[in-house]
Design an enzyme around this catalytic site. Structure first.
Site, short mmCIF file in Angstrom:
data_model
loop_
_atom_site.label_atom_id
_atom_site.label_comp_id
_atom_site.label_asym_id
_atom_site.label_seq_id
_atom_site.Cartn_x
_atom_site.Cartn_y
_atom_site.Cartn_z
N LYS A 43 -8.39 -5.28 -15.30
CA LYS A 43 -7.30 -6.19 -15.70
C LYS A 43 -6.03 -5.37 -15.93
O LYS A 43 -5.68 -5.08 -17.07
CB LYS A 43 -7.70 -6.94 -16.97
CG LYS A 43 -8.83 -7.93 -16.78
CD LYS A 43 -9.29 -8.56 -18.07
CE LYS A 43 -8.18 -9.21 -18.83
NZ LYS A 43 -8.63 -9.93 -20.03
N GLU A 59 -8.83 -2.51 -19.12
CA GLU A 59 -7.53 -3.17 -19.22
C GLU A 59 -6.40 -2.17 -19.47
O GLU A 59 -5.80 -2.14 -20.54
CB GLU A 59 -7.59 -4.20 -20.35
CG GLU A 59 -6.48 -5.20 -20.33
CD GLU A 59 -6.73 -6.37 -21.27
OE1 GLU A 59 -5.74 -6.79 -21.90
OE2 GLU A 59 -7.86 -6.86 -21.37
#
Length: 155
Positions: free
Chosen positions: A53, A11
């Site tokens: 992400k 992420e």
């Protein structure tokens, strides 16, 4: 972690605090993603078994506002330059938006525009992993005040 049958969720996020324009965010996003994938390679991460992400490429919260097509173009361009085709899917964070901006709608339109403009031109699937975008209206309505609780629950 993959040796323990866990899926790495990667992420990297460029936080939109500031007054930068979208080109600066694109430059920093590419720099971070390139470093991220170099580190994943160094640690022998099996990309086909990982989840990415990232942020969408956007201007800073107080910077010059980019339209949906510009966000889509800069975002996909940054991904094409840095994300290996072995990554099966990219699940966007909704990211921060100004308090007076509808995060749910903005993030969804940006994603829809990417998939529309670049259909068949990307080696991975694009989708979302929105948390903030799905909750922002409720949070902004509530603002931690007991008297706003009922309105926030309806938001």
């Amino acid at each position: 972690c993959q040796s323990e049958r866990l899926v790495p969720i990667v992420e990297p996020e460029i936080v939109p605090n500031g007054s930068h324009d979208i080109a600066y965010c694109a430059k920093m996003t590419e720099k971070v993603l390139a470093a991220q994938f170099a580190a994943l390679a160094l640690h022998n991460v099996y990309l086909e078994g990982a989840v990415l992400k990232p942020n969408m490429v956007k201007n800073g919260l107080t910077g010059p506002k980019a339209d949906h097509e510009t966000v889509a173009t800069y975002t996909v361009q940054a991904l094409l330059r840095t994300v290996p085709p072995a990554m099966p899917g990219i699940f966007f964070l909704s990211g921060e938006t100004a308090l007076d901006e509808d995060n749910e709608e903005t993030a969804t339109i940006n994603l829809m525009t990417m998939n529309k403009l670049f259909k068949g031109k990307m080696p991975w699937h694009l989708s979302f992993s929105y948390g903030k975008a799905l909750q922002k209206t409720c949070i902004v309505t509530w603002m931690g005040e007991e008297e706003n609780k009922e309105a926030a629950q309806k938001a």
